[in-house]
Write a protein that holds these residues in place. Structure first.
Motif, PDB file in Angstrom:
ATOM      1  N   ALA A 204       9.722   5.901   2.398  1.00  0.00           N
ATOM      2  CA  ALA A 204       9.998   5.352   3.737  1.00  0.00           C
ATOM      3  C   ALA A 204       8.763   5.427   4.626  1.00  0.00           C
ATOM      4  N   VAL A 205       7.987   6.491   4.484  1.00  0.00           N
ATOM      5  CA  VAL A 205       6.825   6.656   5.350  1.00  0.00           C
ATOM      6  C   VAL A 205       5.686   5.719   4.948  1.00  0.00           C
ATOM      7  N   THR A 206       5.603   5.410   3.643  1.00  0.00           N
ATOM      8  CA  THR A 206       4.511   4.538   3.198  1.00  0.00           C
ATOM      9  C   THR A 206       4.965   3.081   3.055  1.00  0.00           C
TER      10      THR A 206
ATOM     11  N   LEU B 149      12.573  -0.242  -1.033  1.00  0.00           N
ATOM     12  CA  LEU B 149      12.705   1.137  -0.582  1.00  0.00           C
ATOM     13  C   LEU B 149      13.821   1.853  -1.322  1.00  0.00           C
ATOM     14  N   VAL B 150      15.048   1.375  -1.204  1.00  0.00           N
ATOM     15  CA  VAL B 150      16.195   2.152  -1.696  1.00  0.00           C
ATOM     16  C   VAL B 150      16.175   2.301  -3.214  1.00  0.00           C
ATOM     17  N   ILE B 151      16.024   1.178  -3.930  1.00  0.00           N
ATOM     18  CA  ILE B 151      16.068   1.276  -5.395  1.00  0.00           C
ATOM     19  C   ILE B 151      14.908   2.111  -5.952  1.00  0.00           C
TER      20      ILE B 151
ATOM     21  N   ILE C  58      12.709  14.144  -0.678  1.00  0.00           N
ATOM     22  CA  ILE C  58      11.266  13.916  -0.821  1.00  0.00           C
ATOM     23  C   ILE C  58      10.987  12.464  -1.213  1.00  0.00           C
ATOM     24  N   ALA C  59      11.761  11.952  -2.162  1.00  0.00           N
ATOM     25  CA  ALA C  59      11.519  10.584  -2.634  1.00  0.00           C
ATOM     26  C   ALA C  59      11.710   9.586  -1.502  1.00  0.00           C
ATOM     27  N   PHE C  60      12.823   9.703  -0.766  1.00  0.00           N
ATOM     28  CA  PHE C  60      13.080   8.755   0.312  1.00  0.00           C
ATOM     29  C   PHE C  60      12.038   8.893   1.423  1.00  0.00           C
TER      30      PHE C  60
END
Ligand SMILES: Nc1ncnc2c1ncn2[C@@H]1O[C@H](COP(=O)(O)OP(=O)(O)OP(=O)(O)O)[C@@H](O)[C@H]1O
Ligand SMILES: [Mg+2]
Lengths: 336, 234
Positions: free
Chosen positions: A280-282, A14-16, A274-276
């Motif tokens: 995060a949602v998918t 997720l984060v990277i 937007i990216a996070f």
């Protein structure tokens, strides 16, 4: 309970990826926001400008590769990028001369510019397919990883690995450098200040002796450079395919609008929001929950809010909410 | 002939004329004031003198030179400064950046002029890093006048510099304007506070419906019973 492994999964999946993708969106959204701030219209051709710059970069990259020149550890595309930027800038300036300048003389309303940019978008689109075709192209060579999941496991002794791809690292570093340089330019140099002044109050800028055509040229130079860089970063990290850049237009505009159209800080913050959100949602939380709960609490299924097929719906939903709740975006757009 | 003169100007924004044979001008070191009812064409006359709209007839001269055909930017280069009635500061930029933008056409060191403006309007020095959009109306007008002074103009044109300003600040602004005029700058300004403005004016113009109704010294206009009755509230 195994918090460290849960964190490792989150970081790795997720984060990277979100940091890298957010960097790419931020660079794209900055170009959109600059053009909006100075020329006062939403440039729908921005995605294709990204694709064009990236395509030129790839052509030069092939040339370099066939001459036996490579970036070694780094992707060869990085060496080719300056040429891509130059050609994209020329294309943007040429387009401005042929298309937008006419409408500026007519003092056309922004919607005319917007429709004009749609036509430009279709033209670029055709041009790109004509030159390089509609297929996937591999942009990344050089070392694939800064460190691999295996490296990380050995170093940390955790069950879960964290991999950091070279292209992700480059995306983040390049975005930091570009954003720093852009903000320095806008806030510290005379030309940058005149651009902000023009964006703030066109008439008063004219009364202060600012030459509007010069401001417009600089805006296109910056937008085309940022577009090429953003496109190349995305292409290296994922893949180059002309169609993808058309799809990227939605998250890029969402980023710019969420942050506040015309606000550079807003574009950067919006890109990461937007990216996070998208990732995060998918994201499939099954593993993380597995590590954080004792034994057999984990339900079946991936525990994913939305399938990745719907990732663009996330940008769209955020966009709609922002336009309903706070149409000016987080940083109150309109001016650079 | 005046140092700056818009002579027999006729024209408007589109096909209809707003100005009809209108003349306004000012001498170096003097203050000329344009008064008149709302919609009289005062702002339009100022814009015409600054080249922001095309006049069909008449001409604008400065120091004997015909500048009718010059763009506003070129007039700035010639030594004219203009503070419009509305939208006269860069709201998203700091006070200091506003003043720097005023000096945009200068390539020399303008720190001396900046210090002078800060002396003239001390509050601006205090608020130098604050965005101009966050200032009060009166402070904003000071930024606007300060911005125009940064080019070291020979002529300063002010369109209602005291609009929306309290009486005390208004008196203060008028004092500053007199100070500026004493340095040899010609000041041509539009004012809604006609009495106070004509009091400090060397020359006054009363406009109505785009025409000159009265033109005289400030003193004479204040003494004229017709002008008093129609425009100064008795
Ligand atoms: N940009 C514009 N386009 C078209 N017409 C305009 C424009 N600005 C002003 N006018 C018209 O010109 C006339 C004179 O306006 P102007 O702004 O010069 O008046 P004014 O004397 O400055 O009034 P006020 O005291 O209210 O500022 C008005 O009838 C107005 O409707
Ligand atoms: Mg007016």
């Amino acid at each position: 309970m195994d918090i460290l492994n849960a964190l490792a999964v989150l970081l790795n999946f997720l984060v990277i990826p979100a940091l890298a993708y957010g960097s790419q969106l931020a660079l794209g959204a900055l170009g959109v926001t600059l053009i909006y701030g100075v020329l006062r219209f939403s440039n729908f051709a921005h995605g294709e400008l990204m694709a064009f710059g990236t395509m030129t970069t790839i052509l030069v990259m092939w040339l370099l590769q066939s001459a036996g020149i490579s970036g070694g550890f780094l992707p060869t595309a990085l060496i080719a990028m300056p040429v891509g930027i130059l050609v994209a800038v020329l294309l943007a300036l040429g387009t401005d001369r042929l298309v937008y300048k006419f409408y500026r003389k007519q003092k056309s309303p922004p919607v005319i510019f917007l429709i004009g940019s749609l036509a430009v978008m279709f033209f670029y689109n055709g041009l790109i397919r004509f030159v390089i075709g509609p297929d996937d192209q591999n942009v990344a060579d050089g070392a694939r990883f800064i460190f691999t999941a295996g490296d990380f496991k050995k170093w940390s002794g955790l069950a879960e690995g964290i991999a950091f791809r070279t292209t992700q690292g480059i995306s983040i570093v390049v975005a930091i450098l570009c954003v720093a340089a852009l903000f320095w330019f806008l806030n510290k140099t005379k030309t940058g200040k005149s651009m902000r002044a023009y964006s703030d109050n066109e008439n008063l800028a004219l009364l202060s002796g600012v030459n509007p055509e010069k401001v417009v040229v600089i805006a296109w130079v910056l937008a085309a450079s940022l577009a090429t860089i953003a496109g190349t970063m995305y292409g290296m990290d994922k893949t180059f395919k002309p169609f993808i850049y058309l799809q990227l237009l939605l998250p890029i505009f969402a980023s710019a609008i969420v942050g506040g159209l015309g606000s550079p800080i807003g574009a950067v913050v919006g890109g990461f929001i937007i990216a996070f959100s998208e990732i995060a949602v998918t994201f499939a939380y099954k593993k993380v929950i597995g590590y954080l709960t004792p034994g057999d609490w984990v339900p079946d299924g991936l525990i994913q809010l939305l399938s990745t097929d719907y990732k663009f719906a996330v940008s769209f939903a955020i966009l709609v909410v922002v336009l309903l709740v706070r149409p000016t975006g987080i940083f109150k757009g309109q001016t650079i | 002939m005046s140092f700056l003169l818009g002579k027999n100007m006729t024209g408007g924004y589109g096909s209809t004329d707003i100005l009809h044979d209108c003349t306004i001008g000012v001498e170096q070191g003097e203050i000329a004031v344009v008064v008149g009812p709302n919609g009289a064409g005062k702002s339009t006359a100022m814009k015409a003198v600054f080249g922001m709209l095309n006049i069909r007839e008449g001409q604008v001269t400065m120091d004997g030179e015909d500048i009718t055909a010059l763009t506003p930017q070129a007039r700035v280069q010639k030594g004219m400064g203009f503070v419009p009635q509305t939208h006269n500061v860069f709201t998203s930029m700091s006070v200091e950046e506003n003043l720097e933008m005023g000096a945009f056409i200068r390539n020399d060191d303008f720190s001396g002029t900046l210090a002078q403006v800060f002396d003239l309007f001390p509050i601006l020095k205090e608020k130098r890093n604050q965005p101009a959009g966050e200032l009060s109306g009166g402070q904003r007008q000071q930024v606007a006048v300060g911005r125009a002074l940064m080019t070291q103009p020979k002529v300063l044109m002010l369109d209602e510099p005291t609009a929306g300003v309290s009486p005390i600040v208004m008196d203060e602004l008028f004092d500053r304007i007199i100070e500026i005029a004493r340095t040899g700058i010609a000041i041509l300004m539009v004012e809604q506070n006609a009495k106070q403005a004509l009091n400090i004016a060397d020359k006054g113009y009363v406009l109505a419906q785009g025409k000159n109704l009265y033109t005289d010294t400030g003193e004479a206009l204040l003494a004229d019973p017709d002008v008093r009755k129609a425009f100064l509230g008795g």
